[in-house]
Scaffold this motif. Structure first.
Motif, short mmCIF file in Angstrom:
data_model
loop_
_atom_site.label_atom_id
_atom_site.label_comp_id
_atom_site.label_asym_id
_atom_site.label_seq_id
_atom_site.Cartn_x
_atom_site.Cartn_y
_atom_site.Cartn_z
N ASP A 1 38.96 32.31 41.50
CA ASP A 1 39.07 33.61 40.84
C ASP A 1 40.42 33.74 40.13
OD1 ASP A 1 36.58 34.15 41.81
OD2 ASP A 1 37.26 35.47 43.43
N GLN B 1 33.95 40.01 41.67
CA GLN B 1 34.60 39.16 42.67
C GLN B 1 36.01 38.78 42.24
OE1 GLN B 1 31.35 36.37 42.65
NE2 GLN B 1 30.71 36.96 44.72
N GLN B 2 36.17 38.44 40.95
CA GLN B 2 37.51 38.08 40.46
C GLN B 2 38.47 39.26 40.61
OE1 GLN B 2 36.23 36.99 36.54
NE2 GLN B 2 35.32 35.06 37.24
N ARG C 1 43.16 42.07 46.04
CA ARG C 1 43.58 41.76 47.41
C ARG C 1 44.92 41.02 47.41
NH1 ARG C 1 38.91 39.42 49.18
NH2 ARG C 1 39.72 37.35 48.75
N LEU C 2 45.06 40.07 46.50
CA LEU C 2 46.33 39.34 46.40
C LEU C 2 47.48 40.29 46.06
CD1 LEU C 2 45.32 36.13 44.38
CD2 LEU C 2 45.82 36.28 46.83
N ARG D 1 48.28 42.45 49.06
CA ARG D 1 49.00 41.64 50.06
C ARG D 1 50.48 41.49 49.65
NH1 ARG D 1 46.14 36.04 50.48
NH2 ARG D 1 44.29 37.28 50.95
N MET D 2 50.68 41.17 48.38
CA MET D 2 52.04 40.97 47.86
C MET D 2 52.84 42.27 47.92
SD MET D 2 52.77 39.41 44.07
CE MET D 2 51.72 37.97 44.21
N GLU E 1 30.31 38.08 39.13
CA GLU E 1 31.47 37.21 39.30
C GLU E 1 32.75 37.93 38.88
OE1 GLU E 1 28.67 36.32 37.79
OE2 GLU E 1 27.97 34.40 38.60
N ARG E 2 32.67 38.79 37.87
CA ARG E 2 33.86 39.52 37.43
C ARG E 2 34.34 40.46 38.54
NH1 ARG E 2 36.34 40.28 32.61
NH2 ARG E 2 35.78 38.08 32.52
N LEU F 1 50.49 40.23 37.92
CA LEU F 1 49.20 40.16 38.61
C LEU F 1 48.38 41.42 38.33
CD1 LEU F 1 47.55 38.37 40.48
CD2 LEU F 1 48.81 39.31 42.42
N LYS G 1 48.63 43.31 35.73
CA LYS G 1 48.21 43.31 34.33
C LYS G 1 47.01 42.37 34.13
CE LYS G 1 51.12 46.34 32.82
NZ LYS G 1 50.63 47.71 32.53
N ALA G 2 46.98 41.28 34.90
CA ALA G 2 45.82 40.39 34.84
C ALA G 2 44.57 41.14 35.33
CB ALA G 2 46.05 39.14 35.67
N LEU H 1 50.83 33.73 37.12
CA LEU H 1 49.57 33.44 37.80
C LEU H 1 49.39 31.94 38.04
CD1 LEU H 1 48.97 36.47 37.09
CD2 LEU H 1 46.57 35.80 37.02
N THR I 1 39.33 39.77 44.33
CA THR I 1 40.28 38.77 44.82
C THR I 1 41.70 39.08 44.35
OG1 THR I 1 38.65 36.99 44.94
CG2 THR I 1 40.94 36.33 44.68
N LEU I 2 41.86 39.34 43.05
CA LEU I 2 43.22 39.60 42.55
C LEU I 2 43.79 40.91 43.10
CD1 LEU I 2 42.47 37.24 40.57
CD2 LEU I 2 44.00 38.34 38.95
N LEU J 1 41.13 41.86 33.29
CA LEU J 1 39.79 41.60 33.80
C LEU J 1 38.92 42.85 33.62
CD1 LEU J 1 40.76 39.72 37.10
CD2 LEU J 1 39.38 38.72 35.26
N LEU K 1 41.09 33.77 31.44
CA LEU K 1 40.87 34.98 30.64
C LEU K 1 42.13 35.39 29.89
CD1 LEU K 1 38.95 37.24 29.71
CD2 LEU K 1 39.78 38.59 31.65
#
Lengths: 501, 501
Positions: free
Chosen positions: B17, A43-44, A50-51, A54-55, A40-41, A18, A20-21, B48, A47-48, A25, B24
């Motif tokens: 997202d 935002q992407q 935050r994920l 969280r993880m 939008e980027r 995650l 690395k993704a 992912l 979001t990631l 980005l 990507l």
């Protein structure tokens, strides 16, 4: 084998993927993405992030770390498993220490502060940035309190980038560097000869710069089979795995240095991560151990190799072949002098090998004063210009070329700057250790043969990734902790020779 | 306004997202990544994808959808909110229908099947692929059972790519297409003149191809400010938002068509998504409504515009300027004939505008027979060659140029092929509707002015994204459901003229 360690490793891999993704980005945003895609980027990425947060901060993840830590508790202290669990645990604890309120406020404030900083810099008007600087200082202070520290708030921030390093050690080390380099610089300015570097300021076709930068990066050992050279505004290196470590550069049509030495610099960063042990794949160990050690590799490849006489003895003909009209009648000796010209200047990222650290020392002293409350945001321009005069003997014509030049403070990023200078010191300390341990190396380097040095660095630095702390790593490799002496001896000798002092 | 709908929207954005990050990872893999990074990249994509699947199939997400659906139940049937909830609900239900066991087996089998297919194609040895084809057919059958269907298994698979379309409708439509085009093709082959297309097979410098492809893509309305042209082995278009819709192409140094018309094809796909309503941002509505309608846009820009006489009247001079030595003495009329040469051929992706659908009809008929058990994997080569002879009058020299040419079946991807031909039919149906509705359009197109057509497509197709089903969309735009008649009339007229029939 269903152990807690293996379960943890699965989660670590997931979190790594995650992250690395997110790195992709970001890389794509800088190197490829059309500007219109920015909103939008962002935002992407948000979001990631935050994920991933969280993880990486869940109670469940914490429990798993504790169970795995118990399993490996009796392992040898050198075991990769034990080191990995310790690193994961450290990152988990750090991430949990910041309150969600502070994390949220930091994101909000730095978003606005960056915009204000950009405008302030463009207009050379510090007042536009001042209220935001006050807020980012507050955030840095609160972060330091939440992370915790032994001696002073700055220790907490420094520790994020250079594990185990203390403000006190940095202060003493920087004082020694400053004591040695300021007089040397003054001697060069007042007594030294003038070096003509106009050969570097000619028309250099960008496509040819790219091609020759690729050749030179390959010559120092960057593996393009596991890499990629992109073009960006602010160069950086990033890795998605040890098999995909990318560099970026920028190209000035009328100045050779940024493209050529920028590429070497980022190659050093990337070579470090290309060299990490394959067994660390998809874990936090597959990175450089600290910002300072990372910078030591970029600076070693950029300066100790890339600005050395021996290296250009071997590689100057390739550069001449790329630019026959510009460099055909310039000798290698002339070129060597030009790329090593020393000159006090306003902009850190353009500073030469000798004066660079002074820019860092200036920021380090201001940062501590800001964190401790000894300096107010309002007084930064004056303090900056005073220090600049004291260390470099010059005063910026405006704050745009002074205290507004770097973006770090707008990002509430305090504690990072020192690692740039630590990198310069570690670089020479490591380089000297290699010379001491490899009897043939000195003469090899004199004719640009860097294979022996590369292997030594791989063996003693790169392959270890983040397994050892910076201090452990440098002590294992050189027999001692951080020391300024090799750097001071190196610049004194090199620039005394160049300037005939 | 804290409604369930708004809460759902946040989750939909989050899921979007994550899916765009996966897109990507894929785009970068094809266009930028060094090959050595493959293993780790696959792991990143797998992680992912698993996270997105978990997020998009959770009970909690399902509950939220139900609550939001209740909130919008009384909205107008045209309301975006209601349509969005319905789409999210559909995707959720589809994703939940497949058993975890089948999803896992599918990933395992297709991984191996793809490797076996590559080897089989390289060696032109169908036997190497046969056992894997049996397994992917089984997976497709089981998937169809789990998704559910009214009439026959194939309906369930077709529905994934072309919502609401039935096998029966496709069969009747394809029969009509085949009935009209096979005799036309035979007439061209037996009675028609020979077209010399050697002008397309010259040395064309790749960098010049890229530059002129950019010019031509811009001429048809692809917005490079919100796009990017990459180079890949198998071209595709992808979008990360309406403000970042990318195209890719490939370049043959000795053949102009793949680069030029491939770029136009992908531009059509990207123009569709660049045109989606900004209000759909970060939701599943910000895409094309189906594979068939998507393909209608790529084919419309590639063929109805890109292979039209009027378009090249306006743009041929730009192509000549890029390749003066190759095309300077070739007239626009000669070029127009060359790019419209009809010739039965073995490879689908290289087929001309007339014969392309016959390749699809062949695959469609085999797929149904395979799904229904009327055809066994073992007998595919014979069945393929029989159909090829029947529809195109030729027999492939080997299975590599026959039933092994496409990767779809190795990916257990059944039900997709028909949408390629549906796209060709929709394209002309939409094009004719625009001509009927815009009195000036016919003469505009005759001198290559496509602005009016572009606006009509934006208004009637692009901006709606995935808000309407394919049938709703085409009915709103053209007054009727899918019909083969415009396509048949178009190719009959165009190729009768070109071949003087």
């Amino acid at each position: 084998m269903s152990t807690h360690y293996n379960t943890l490793l699965e989660k670590v891999h997931e979190l790594n993927d995650l992250q690395k993704a997110i790195a992709l980005l970001h890389w794509d945003r800088e190197a490829i993405m059309p500007k219109a895609g920015m909103a939008e980027r962002v935002q992407q990425m948000t979001t990631l992030t935050r994920l991933a947060h969280r993880m990486g901060t869940s109670d469940k993840f914490g429990d798993l770390i504790e169970r795995a830590a118990e399993e490996v508790a009796d392992d040898d202290d050198e075991s990769t498993e034990k080191r990995l669990v310790a690193e994961v645990k450290w990152q988990y604890e750090q991430a949990r220490r910041l309150s969600p309120e502070l994390v949220k406020r930091r994101a909000e404030v730095t978003g606005k502060a960056n915009g204000a900083w950009q405008e302030a810099r463009a207009k050379a008007d510090f007042a536009l940035f001042e209220p935001y600087l006050e807020q980012t200082i507050d955030i840095a202070r609160e972060s330091a309190e939440q992370y915790g520290y032994d001696q002073q708030p700055y220790d907490a921030l420094l520790n994020l980038f250079e594990r185990g390093m203390t403000t006190d050690t940095v202060r003493k080390t920087f004082a020694a560097v400053s004591d040695a380099t300021v007089p040397l610089l003054q001697a060069i300015v007042s007594d030294g000869k003038q070096i003509d570097d106009s050969v570097l300021h000619q028309a250099f076709a960008v496509e040819s710069q790219k091609a020759v930068a690729r050749t030179i990066a390959t010559a120092v050992g960057y593996d393009f089979e596991r890499g990629y050279l992109g073009t960006v505004v602010h160069p950086f290196a990033t890795s998605f795995s040890r098999n995909d470590c990318r560099i970026t550069s920028r190209w000035y049509p009328d100045f050779l240095n940024p493209g050529l030495f920028g590429t070497l610099h980022e190659s050093g960063h990337a070579i470090y991560e290309q060299g990490t042990d394959a067994a660390f794949s998809r874990t936090p160990l597959a990175r450089g151990t600290s910002s300072g050690i990372h910078e030591s590799q970029s600076r070693l490849f950029e300066n100790l190799i890339g600005r050395s006489y021996g290296f250009w003895q071997a590689n100057y003909s390739a550069l001449q072949a790329a630019f026959p009209a510009q460099l055909g009648s310039v000798t290698c000796d002339q070129f060597y002098l030009a790329i090593n010209k020393v000159q006090p200047s306003f902009i850190r990222v353009e500073a030469d090998e000798l004066t660079y650290n002074l820019h860092i020392i200036l920021r380090f002293e201001l940062e501590i004063a800001l964190l401790n409350g000894d300096l107010q945001a309002h007084d930064v321009p004056t303090a900056w210009n005073d220090k600049m005069q004291q260390l470099l003997g010059i005063t910026p014509p405006s704050d745009a070329q002074g205290c507004l030049q770097d973006m770090h403070w707008s990002a509430a990023m305090f504690g990072y700057f020192p690692t740039y200078a630590l990198g310069n010191l570690y670089a020479v300390q490591l380089y000297d250790a290699a010379l001491a341990q490899l009897p043939a190396l000195k003469s090899e380097l004199e004719y640009g043969e860097i294979g022996g040095l590369f292997s030594w660095l791989h063996e003693n630095v790169h392959r270890h990734g983040k397994k050892y702390t910076p201090d452990e790593l440098v002590t294992r490799a050189t027999g001692q902790s951080l020391t300024h002496e090799p750097f001071v001896a190196y610049v004194t000798k090199k620039f005394s020779q160049i300037y005939g002092l």
